[in-house]
Scaffold this motif. Structure first.
Motif, PDB file in Angstrom:
ATOM      1  N   ALA A  31      15.473  93.211  35.203  1.00  0.00           N
ATOM      2  CA  ALA A  31      15.253  92.229  36.089  1.00  0.00           C
ATOM      3  C   ALA A  31      13.659  92.268  36.512  1.00  0.00           C
ATOM      4  O   ALA A  31      13.120  93.477  36.220  1.00  0.00           O
ATOM      5  N   GLY A  32      13.020  91.264  36.992  1.00  0.00           N
ATOM      6  CA  GLY A  32      11.644  91.289  37.461  1.00  0.00           C
ATOM      7  C   GLY A  32      10.724  90.497  36.841  1.00  0.00           C
ATOM      8  O   GLY A  32       9.824  90.894  36.401  1.00  0.00           O
ATOM      9  N   GLY A  33      11.004  89.202  36.622  1.00  0.00           N
ATOM     10  CA  GLY A  33       9.898  88.371  36.180  1.00  0.00           C
ATOM     11  C   GLY A  33       9.489  88.393  34.744  1.00  0.00           C
ATOM     12  O   GLY A  33      10.204  88.871  34.038  1.00  0.00           O
ATOM     13  N   ILE A  34       8.182  88.146  34.565  1.00  0.00           N
ATOM     14  CA  ILE A  34       7.706  88.268  33.390  1.00  0.00           C
ATOM     15  C   ILE A  34       7.818  89.571  32.732  1.00  0.00           C
ATOM     16  O   ILE A  34       8.147  89.982  31.584  1.00  0.00           O
ATOM     17  N   ARG A  82      20.149  77.481  27.101  1.00  0.00           N
ATOM     18  CA  ARG A  82      20.288  78.410  27.884  1.00  0.00           C
ATOM     19  C   ARG A  82      19.054  79.390  28.023  1.00  0.00           C
ATOM     20  O   ARG A  82      18.416  79.815  28.859  1.00  0.00           O
ATOM     21  N   LEU A  83      18.736  80.133  26.852  1.00  0.00           N
ATOM     22  CA  LEU A  83      17.875  81.047  26.372  1.00  0.00           C
ATOM     23  C   LEU A  83      16.382  80.471  27.030  1.00  0.00           C
ATOM     24  O   LEU A  83      15.724  80.952  27.703  1.00  0.00           O
ATOM     25  N   ARG A  84      16.069  79.259  26.486  1.00  0.00           N
ATOM     26  CA  ARG A  84      14.759  78.537  26.774  1.00  0.00           C
ATOM     27  C   ARG A  84      14.741  78.283  28.121  1.00  0.00           C
ATOM     28  O   ARG A  84      13.632  78.450  28.945  1.00  0.00           O
ATOM     29  N   HIS A  85      15.741  77.849  28.832  1.00  0.00           N
ATOM     30  CA  HIS A  85      15.771  77.516  30.046  1.00  0.00           C
ATOM     31  C   HIS A  85      15.518  78.912  31.054  1.00  0.00           C
ATOM     32  O   HIS A  85      14.777  78.876  31.854  1.00  0.00           O
ATOM     33  N   HIS A  86      16.286  79.869  30.714  1.00  0.00           N
ATOM     34  CA  HIS A  86      15.917  81.118  31.347  1.00  0.00           C
ATOM     35  C   HIS A  86      14.455  81.467  31.294  1.00  0.00           C
ATOM     36  O   HIS A  86      13.858  82.055  32.514  1.00  0.00           O
ATOM     37  N   ILE A  87      14.002  81.622  30.067  1.00  0.00           N
ATOM     38  CA  ILE A  87      12.596  81.941  29.885  1.00  0.00           C
ATOM     39  C   ILE A  87      11.572  81.225  30.598  1.00  0.00           C
ATOM     40  O   ILE A  87      10.857  81.566  31.343  1.00  0.00           O
ATOM     41  N   SER A  88      11.753  79.920  30.299  1.00  0.00           N
ATOM     42  CA  SER A  88      10.926  78.882  31.186  1.00  0.00           C
ATOM     43  C   SER A  88      11.017  79.122  32.759  1.00  0.00           C
ATOM     44  O   SER A  88       9.914  78.861  33.491  1.00  0.00           O
ATOM     45  N   THR A  90      11.594  81.845  34.166  1.00  0.00           N
ATOM     46  CA  THR A  90      10.823  82.787  34.572  1.00  0.00           C
ATOM     47  C   THR A  90       9.259  82.679  34.406  1.00  0.00           C
ATOM     48  O   THR A  90       8.703  83.311  35.467  1.00  0.00           O
ATOM     49  N   ILE A  91       8.958  82.113  33.355  1.00  0.00           N
ATOM     50  CA  ILE A  91       7.533  81.862  33.347  1.00  0.00           C
ATOM     51  C   ILE A  91       7.095  80.995  34.277  1.00  0.00           C
ATOM     52  O   ILE A  91       6.017  81.510  35.043  1.00  0.00           O
ATOM     53  N   ARG A  92       7.792  79.897  34.801  1.00  0.00           N
ATOM     54  CA  ARG A  92       7.257  78.899  35.785  1.00  0.00           C
ATOM     55  C   ARG A  92       7.104  79.528  37.183  1.00  0.00           C
ATOM     56  O   ARG A  92       6.200  79.262  37.857  1.00  0.00           O
ATOM     57  N   ARG A  93       8.027  80.860  37.627  1.00  0.00           N
ATOM     58  CA  ARG A  93       8.050  81.427  38.552  1.00  0.00           C
ATOM     59  C   ARG A  93       6.650  82.399  38.728  1.00  0.00           C
ATOM     60  O   ARG A  93       5.963  82.289  39.649  1.00  0.00           O
ATOM     61  N   ASP A  94       6.525  83.042  37.616  1.00  0.00           N
ATOM     62  CA  ASP A  94       5.422  83.806  37.363  1.00  0.00           C
ATOM     63  C   ASP A  94       3.888  83.517  36.778  1.00  0.00           C
ATOM     64  O   ASP A  94       3.012  84.190  37.314  1.00  0.00           O
ATOM     65  N   ARG A  95       4.006  82.430  36.356  1.00  0.00           N
ATOM     66  CA  ARG A  95       2.817  81.913  35.537  1.00  0.00           C
ATOM     67  C   ARG A  95       2.554  80.302  35.647  1.00  0.00           C
ATOM     68  O   ARG A  95       2.950  79.653  34.824  1.00  0.00           O
ATOM     69  N   PRO A  96       2.579  79.896  36.891  1.00  0.00           N
ATOM     70  CA  PRO A  96       2.620  78.609  37.118  1.00  0.00           C
ATOM     71  C   PRO A  96       1.525  77.968  36.452  1.00  0.00           C
ATOM     72  O   PRO A  96       1.759  76.484  36.137  1.00  0.00           O
ATOM     73  N   ALA A  97       0.554  78.377  35.951  1.00  0.00           N
ATOM     74  CA  ALA A  97      -0.368  77.651  35.307  1.00  0.00           C
ATOM     75  C   ALA A  97      -0.020  77.351  33.778  1.00  0.00           C
ATOM     76  O   ALA A  97      -0.655  76.299  33.167  1.00  0.00           O
ATOM     77  N   MET A  98       0.919  78.146  33.147  1.00  0.00           N
ATOM     78  CA  MET A  98       1.551  78.159  32.077  1.00  0.00           C
ATOM     79  C   MET A  98       2.454  76.729  31.639  1.00  0.00           C
ATOM     80  O   MET A  98       3.018  76.406  32.697  1.00  0.00           O
ATOM     81  N   ASP A  99       2.467  76.053  30.502  1.00  0.00           N
ATOM     82  CA  ASP A  99       3.330  75.141  30.151  1.00  0.00           C
ATOM     83  C   ASP A  99       4.578  75.947  30.045  1.00  0.00           C
ATOM     84  O   ASP A  99       4.814  76.250  28.847  1.00  0.00           O
ATOM     85  N   ALA A 100       5.603  76.096  30.905  1.00  0.00           N
ATOM     86  CA  ALA A 100       6.792  76.880  30.782  1.00  0.00           C
ATOM     87  C   ALA A 100       7.679  76.479  29.718  1.00  0.00           C
ATOM     88  O   ALA A 100       8.132  77.243  28.884  1.00  0.00           O
TER      89      ALA A 100
END
Length: 139
Positions: A31-34, A82-88, A90-100
């Motif tokens: 667990a734990g973001g990116i 589901r996998l892409r949703h989970h990854i996106s 995580t990215i959205r939370r930790d790296r909001p500047a990225m296109d999740a």
């Protein structure tokens, strides 16, 4: 214990249930973001190298069901989403500047291609090292 499966599809579903349960357990153990996502993906690559037959089975079954209208096709489709949703997420939370969504799709494409390349040429492709290098450049 011997199980009786009513059909080939039921047996296939049971195999995929087990594969997905093992994958989910590996991913949720980190667990734990990116940083947790990266650790989970590298651990998954390491697991695949120790269970080459399971990795091959997954890739072959997915390819065999790309164009049919079966429950197996739908299962692979929903699993990928589901996998892409989970990854996106995580990215959205930790790296909001990225296109999740774009990064999640790219990462998923990398994962599918990397496993296929490794299965094709395991003597020269180091799957965990490939993951480590790509993820270090991505994140």
């Amino acid at each position: 214990m011997i199980h009786h499966f009513g059909s080939k599809d039921a047996l296939l579903q049971a195999v995929l249930d087990e594969y997905d349960a093992r994958a989910a357990a590996r991913v949720t153990s980190h667990a734990g973001g990116i940083n947790g996502l990266v650790k989970a993906l590298i651990a998954d690559a390491e697991y695949m190298t120790s269970e080459r037959g399971l990795a091959m089975l997954h890739i072959v079954l997915q390819a065999e069901h790309l164009f049919d209208e079966s429950t197996v096709h739908e299962r692979f489709l929903q699993r990928a989403r589901r996998l892409r949703h989970h990854i996106s997420d995580t990215i959205r939370r930790d790296r909001p500047a990225m296109d999740a969504e774009a990064v999640a799709t790219e990462l998923h494409a990398f994962m599918e291609g990397a496993v296929t390349l490794w299965l094709l040429d395991p003597g020269t492709v180091d799957l965990p090292a490939l993951y480590r290098g790509y993820l270090a450049r991505l994140f």
